[in-house]
Design an enzyme around this catalytic site. Structure first.
Site, PDB file in Angstrom:
ATOM      1  N   TYR A 142     -19.114 -89.424   6.477  1.00  0.00           N
ATOM      2  CA  TYR A 142     -19.863 -90.694   7.183  1.00  0.00           C
ATOM      3  C   TYR A 142     -20.201 -91.503   5.474  1.00  0.00           C
ATOM      4  O   TYR A 142     -20.956 -92.269   5.204  1.00  0.00           O
ATOM      5  CB  TYR A 142     -22.083 -89.704   7.295  1.00  0.00           C
ATOM      6  N   LYS A 193     -13.566 -76.138  10.585  1.00  0.00           N
ATOM      7  CA  LYS A 193     -12.257 -76.347  10.697  1.00  0.00           C
ATOM      8  C   LYS A 193     -10.786 -76.115   9.493  1.00  0.00           C
ATOM      9  O   LYS A 193      -9.660 -76.734   9.064  1.00  0.00           O
ATOM     10  CB  LYS A 193     -11.239 -77.833  11.740  1.00  0.00           C
ATOM     11  N   ASP A 226     -13.550 -76.234  17.337  1.00  0.00           N
ATOM     12  CA  ASP A 226     -13.120 -76.646  18.815  1.00  0.00           C
ATOM     13  C   ASP A 226     -13.010 -75.257  19.351  1.00  0.00           C
ATOM     14  O   ASP A 226     -14.439 -75.270  20.290  1.00  0.00           O
ATOM     15  CB  ASP A 226     -11.749 -76.314  18.652  1.00  0.00           C
ATOM     16  N   ASP A 250     -22.650 -84.180  14.039  1.00  0.00           N
ATOM     17  CA  ASP A 250     -22.836 -84.761  15.095  1.00  0.00           C
ATOM     18  C   ASP A 250     -22.206 -84.308  16.566  1.00  0.00           C
ATOM     19  O   ASP A 250     -23.131 -84.573  17.542  1.00  0.00           O
ATOM     20  CB  ASP A 250     -22.380 -86.666  14.411  1.00  0.00           C
ATOM     21  N   ASP A 254     -24.957 -83.079  20.206  1.00  0.00           N
ATOM     22  CA  ASP A 254     -24.475 -83.570  21.513  1.00  0.00           C
ATOM     23  C   ASP A 254     -24.673 -82.431  21.994  1.00  0.00           C
ATOM     24  O   ASP A 254     -24.573 -82.489  23.537  1.00  0.00           O
ATOM     25  CB  ASP A 254     -23.520 -84.865  21.068  1.00  0.00           C
TER      26      ASP A 254
HETATM   27  C1  IPM Z   1     -26.678 -88.914  14.910  1.00  0.00           C
HETATM   28  C2  IPM Z   1     -26.496 -90.225  15.643  1.00  0.00           C
HETATM   29  C3  IPM Z   1     -25.869 -91.047  14.135  1.00  0.00           C
HETATM   30  C4  IPM Z   1     -25.021 -90.004  13.673  1.00  0.00           C
HETATM   31  C5  IPM Z   1     -25.725 -92.272  14.690  1.00  0.00           C
HETATM   32  C6  IPM Z   1     -26.173 -93.839  15.548  1.00  0.00           C
HETATM   33  C7  IPM Z   1     -24.932 -93.403  13.087  1.00  0.00           C
HETATM   34  O1  IPM Z   1     -25.790 -90.226  16.664  1.00  0.00           O
HETATM   35  O2  IPM Z   1     -28.678 -89.463  14.498  1.00  0.00           O
HETATM   36  O3  IPM Z   1     -26.439 -87.926  15.784  1.00  0.00           O
HETATM   37  O4  IPM Z   1     -24.003 -90.322  14.210  1.00  0.00           O
HETATM   38  O5  IPM Z   1     -25.134 -89.591  12.831  1.00  0.00           O
HETATM   39 MN    MN Z   2     -24.826 -88.279  16.711  1.00  0.00          MN
END
Ligand code: IPM
Ligand code: MN
Length: 348
Positions: A142, A193, A226, A250, A254
């Site tokens: 990042y 990893k 993974d 990140d 999700d």
């Molecule tokens: C999150 C989002 C951000 C990230 C983006 C919007 C920059 O996906 O907070 O998870 O990748 O950290």
């Molecule tokens: Mn995210």
């Protein structure tokens, strides 16, 4: 700057509760809608807050070019916490608002821990899981190290580095162990990893082993990222606290949302645990421009993010009340869900 540390333990001034000063960034899309519900629920707890709106995000950028100037960033430093809805609009090319606003806050306010709790029952399971991902939030891929040469030619080169400092990695891992030591199961899994990213992986593994030795009461494990994706779906119960790098975190969070009732419930805290400035709290979902104004946005992720904020400000009882109210999973429009949770929190 000591104010922030003091506030957490000293919430009274002259016998009156001192209001926590909150900077609100509703942002774009559904951001303002869900933030309004979160503020409503916080007020229903009775905890005193004083809010200031900051007009930031993609729409503001399109209007006058402001993303996050140093001046505005310095104003934000004076608050006890920042509550953010969502930023980003399809009219702004990717990267501008992400880097200029979200990442600028994470980096410049040194919000080095991204804490994302997950509780729920994964599809195909009967018993609920309860784990938390601690994502390193200021380093890794990042940082934006790299560049492009010969762009648009057949010999184009793009490099994107990942920065891992011993200091940055170790402080994040230490936070994960401190958190695990307070939890019932007392367990931390390192996710990386190390079999391919051998340089960064080696640093993470050694820092992990070093910190683990300070916490003999906390159990440990290691998973490749993974494999962790499979376990998130097939055996999420194995996890208590997970610590991982910025990009793995990140992606993994999700997936964590998807196996824990959906992204509409996924809360997130960007923390500066040394409290040298405000921390920032935001739902993990985006601005969802397609459903703006329809009442379809679930404000629960924003409300749970506000609960994380209250907890970080030392308001544990109010935070617990909000979580318990969210567990009832009210349905309806954005406002109806917010009202139902607020009513439960207020005990009405
Ligand atoms: C999150 C989002 C951000 C990230 C983006 C919007 C920059 O996906 O907070 O998870 O990748 O950290
Ligand atoms: Mn995210």
């Amino acid at each position: 700057m000591l104010r922030h540390a003091e506030k957490a333990t000293c919430a009274f001034y002259d016998g009156l509760p001192m209001a926590h000063r909150i900077a609100l960034i509703g942002g774009d899309g559904i951001g303002p809608e869900v933030t309004a519900e979160a503020v409503k629920v916080v007020r229903a707890t009775g905890v005193a807050i004083e809010t200031t709106d900051f007009d930031l995000g993609g729409m503001r950028y399109l209007r006058d070019g402001e993303i996050l100037s140093d001046d505005v960033l310095n104003q934000l430093r004076n608050y006890d916490a920042i509550l953010l809805g969502a930023v980003g609009t399809p009219d702004v090319p990717p990267g501008i608002i992400e880097r200029g606003l979200l990442l600028k806050m994470r980096f410049d306010l040194d919000l080095y821990v991204n804490q994302r709790p997950f509780a729920g029952t994964a599809p195909g399971h009967v018993t609920p899981h309860d784990f938390v991902v601690i994502r390193e939030n200021t380093e890794g891929p990042y940082v934006g190290e790299g560049g492009v040469l010969r762009r648009g030619t057949p010999h184009e080169i793009a490099t994107q580095g990942s920065v891992n400092t011993r200091h940055g990695v170790e402080r994040c891992i230490r936070y994960a162990f401190e958190l695990a030591a307070q939890r019932e199961r007392k367990h931390v899994t390192l996710v990386h990893k190390t079999n391919v990213l051998t340089f960064a992986g080696d640093l993470w593994q050694r820092a992990f082993n070093h910190v683990a030795a300070e916490f003999p009461q906390v159990g440990t494990a290691y998973n490749h990222v993974d494999a962790a994706c499979i376990y998130f779906v097939e055996d999420p119960h194995r996890y208590d606290v997970i610590v991982t790098d910025n990009l793995f975190g990140d992606i993994l969070t999700d997936l964590g949302g998807a196996v824990s009732g959906g992204i509409g419930l996924a809360s997130s805290a960007n923390l500066n645990p040394s409290r040298t400035g405000p921390s920032m709290f935001e739902p993990s979902h985006g601005s969802a421009p397609d459903i703006v104004g329809t009442g379809k946005a679930n404000p629960t992720a924003a409300i749970l993010s506000a609960a994380l904020m209250l907890e970080f400000l030392g308001e544990n009882e109010a935070a617990t009340r909000i979580r318990t109210a969210c567990d009832t999973a009210p349905t309806g429009s954005t406002t109806e869900i917010g009202n139902a949770i607020a009513a439960l929190v207020a005990g009405k």
